[in-house]
Design a protein around this motif. Structure first.
Motif, PDB file in Angstrom:
ATOM      1  N   SER A   1      37.991 -22.872  43.412  1.00  0.00           N
ATOM      2  CA  SER A   1      38.452 -24.034  42.635  1.00  0.00           C
ATOM      3  C   SER A   1      37.696 -24.189  41.314  1.00  0.00           C
ATOM      4  CB  SER A   1      38.339 -25.316  43.462  1.00  0.00           C
ATOM      5  OG  SER A   1      36.996 -25.553  43.821  1.00  0.00           O
ATOM      6  N   SER A   2      36.466 -23.695  41.230  1.00  0.00           N
ATOM      7  CA  SER A   2      35.701 -23.810  39.983  1.00  0.00           C
ATOM      8  C   SER A   2      36.183 -22.811  38.924  1.00  0.00           C
ATOM      9  CB  SER A   2      34.207 -23.595  40.242  1.00  0.00           C
ATOM     10  OG  SER A   2      33.948 -22.249  40.586  1.00  0.00           O
ATOM     11  N   LEU A   3      37.086 -21.898  39.304  1.00  0.00           N
ATOM     12  CA  LEU A   3      37.608 -20.914  38.361  1.00  0.00           C
ATOM     13  C   LEU A   3      39.101 -21.106  38.086  1.00  0.00           C
ATOM     14  CD1 LEU A   3      35.806 -17.690  39.653  1.00  0.00           C
ATOM     15  CD2 LEU A   3      35.260 -19.026  37.613  1.00  0.00           C
ATOM     16  N   HIS A   4      39.610 -22.302  38.330  1.00  0.00           N
ATOM     17  CA  HIS A   4      41.035 -22.540  38.101  1.00  0.00           C
ATOM     18  C   HIS A   4      41.393 -22.426  36.616  1.00  0.00           C
ATOM     19  CE1 HIS A   4      45.082 -24.089  38.391  1.00  0.00           C
ATOM     20  NE2 HIS A   4      44.775 -25.013  37.499  1.00  0.00           N
ATOM     21  N   LEU A   5      40.618 -23.050  35.751  1.00  0.00           N
ATOM     22  CA  LEU A   5      40.930 -23.047  34.324  1.00  0.00           C
ATOM     23  C   LEU A   5      40.612 -21.696  33.697  1.00  0.00           C
ATOM     24  CD1 LEU A   5      39.607 -26.562  33.254  1.00  0.00           C
ATOM     25  CD2 LEU A   5      41.968 -25.869  33.708  1.00  0.00           C
ATOM     26  N   TRP A   6      41.446 -21.282  32.727  1.00  0.00           N
ATOM     27  CA  TRP A   6      41.267 -19.997  32.069  1.00  0.00           C
ATOM     28  C   TRP A   6      39.888 -19.889  31.427  1.00  0.00           C
ATOM     29  CZ3 TRP A   6      40.019 -19.020  27.065  1.00  0.00           C
ATOM     30  CH2 TRP A   6      39.976 -17.675  26.714  1.00  0.00           C
ATOM     31  N   GLU A   7      39.407 -20.944  30.752  1.00  0.00           N
ATOM     32  CA  GLU A   7      38.105 -20.835  30.071  1.00  0.00           C
ATOM     33  C   GLU A   7      36.958 -20.613  31.057  1.00  0.00           C
ATOM     34  OE1 GLU A   7      38.935 -25.402  29.495  1.00  0.00           O
ATOM     35  OE2 GLU A   7      40.145 -23.585  29.668  1.00  0.00           O
ATOM     36  N   HIS A   8      37.101 -21.106  32.289  1.00  0.00           N
ATOM     37  CA  HIS A   8      36.077 -20.855  33.304  1.00  0.00           C
ATOM     38  C   HIS A   8      36.108 -19.392  33.750  1.00  0.00           C
ATOM     39  CE1 HIS A   8      36.120 -25.412  34.397  1.00  0.00           C
ATOM     40  NE2 HIS A   8      35.599 -25.162  33.205  1.00  0.00           N
ATOM     41  N   LYS A   9      37.302 -18.813  33.809  1.00  0.00           N
ATOM     42  CA  LYS A   9      37.429 -17.389  34.140  1.00  0.00           C
ATOM     43  C   LYS A   9      36.793 -16.544  33.035  1.00  0.00           C
ATOM     44  CE  LYS A   9      41.813 -18.257  36.375  1.00  0.00           C
ATOM     45  NZ  LYS A   9      43.244 -18.214  36.154  1.00  0.00           N
ATOM     46  N   ALA A  10      37.100 -16.898  31.784  1.00  0.00           N
ATOM     47  CA  ALA A  10      36.543 -16.141  30.660  1.00  0.00           C
ATOM     48  C   ALA A  10      35.019 -16.251  30.643  1.00  0.00           C
ATOM     49  CB  ALA A  10      37.128 -16.645  29.339  1.00  0.00           C
ATOM     50  N   ARG A  11      34.502 -17.425  30.911  1.00  0.00           N
ATOM     51  CA  ARG A  11      33.044 -17.609  30.921  1.00  0.00           C
ATOM     52  C   ARG A  11      32.399 -16.791  32.046  1.00  0.00           C
ATOM     53  NH1 ARG A  11      29.537 -23.236  31.077  1.00  0.00           N
ATOM     54  NH2 ARG A  11      27.528 -22.215  30.801  1.00  0.00           N
ATOM     55  N   LYS A  12      33.025 -16.760  33.206  1.00  0.00           N
ATOM     56  CA  LYS A  12      32.500 -15.983  34.333  1.00  0.00           C
ATOM     57  C   LYS A  12      32.443 -14.496  33.978  1.00  0.00           C
ATOM     58  CE  LYS A  12      31.402 -15.499  38.733  1.00  0.00           C
ATOM     59  NZ  LYS A  12      30.213 -16.070  39.319  1.00  0.00           N
ATOM     60  N   ALA A  13      33.514 -13.986  33.370  1.00  0.00           N
ATOM     61  CA  ALA A  13      33.549 -12.582  32.952  1.00  0.00           C
ATOM     62  C   ALA A  13      32.478 -12.325  31.889  1.00  0.00           C
ATOM     63  CB  ALA A  13      34.938 -12.228  32.420  1.00  0.00           C
ATOM     64  N   TYR A  14      32.311 -13.259  30.963  1.00  0.00           N
ATOM     65  CA  TYR A  14      31.292 -13.140  29.912  1.00  0.00           C
ATOM     66  C   TYR A  14      29.890 -13.093  30.518  1.00  0.00           C
ATOM     67  CZ  TYR A  14      28.250 -14.518  26.055  1.00  0.00           C
ATOM     68  OH  TYR A  14      27.233 -14.574  25.129  1.00  0.00           O
ATOM     69  N   GLU A  15      29.616 -13.983  31.457  1.00  0.00           N
ATOM     70  CA  GLU A  15      28.290 -14.016  32.092  1.00  0.00           C
ATOM     71  C   GLU A  15      28.002 -12.701  32.806  1.00  0.00           C
ATOM     72  OE1 GLU A  15      28.516 -17.577  34.476  1.00  0.00           O
ATOM     73  OE2 GLU A  15      28.046 -18.861  32.756  1.00  0.00           O
TER      74      GLU A  15
END
Length: 149
Positions: free
Chosen positions: A73-87
């Motif tokens: 649920s913490s990765l629902h939004l696209w920007e959260h997915k992009a940030r996770k990939a960036y990290e």
């Protein structure tokens, strides 16, 4: 036809594409698949993924991606997915969500760094998310900040 080719060449890997894996808080590109990317038959990048990466000296791109395959649920939004990939990318974390890909398969739509995301072409991201049936995950604004100095 030459106009379409020129746009693809300029937007895939151009002067704004960072080269080499960034350090923590460094700049990376934000990408979406082009029409040349076979989304239906790929085993790598899934629909709606946040895709970030950098250019290689040979003209290819190295990208990290997150599509929330396990419905966190913490990765629902696209920007959260992009940030996770960036990290994952800046930490050099081991992952299967990484690929070296021909630059014509992706279009750069913005920049991501330790401060946030700056979309130069939010409409292109919107089309990617619509094509992926997750338009509701799109950022509300072209600039997303997550860290204040």
């Amino acid at each position: 036809m030459s106009e379409e080719k020129r746009v693809t060449e300029m937007s895939s890997y151009g002067k704004d594409t960072p080269v080499g894996r960034p350090d923590i808080d460094g700049r990376a590109g934000v990408f979406v698949p082009t029409q040349q990317f076979d989304l239906e038959n790929t085993t790598t990048i899934r629909k709606g993924a946040g895709i970030v990466g950098f250019g290689n000296l040979d003209g290819t791109l190295t990208v990290y991606f997150e599509a929330n395959r396990f419905d966190d649920s913490s990765l629902h939004l696209w920007e959260h997915k992009a940030r996770k990939a960036y990290e994952r990318m800046v930490m050099g974390a081991p992952t299967v969500s990484k690929a070296k890909i021909d630059a014509k398969m992706l279009e750069q739509v913005g920049i991501i760094d330790g401060m946030g995301i700056n979309l130069k072409s939010p409409e292109r991201l919107g089309l990617w998310l619509e094509r992926s049936n997750v338009a509701d995950t799109a950022p509300e604004h072209p600039i997303t900040l997550w860290k204040l100095k």
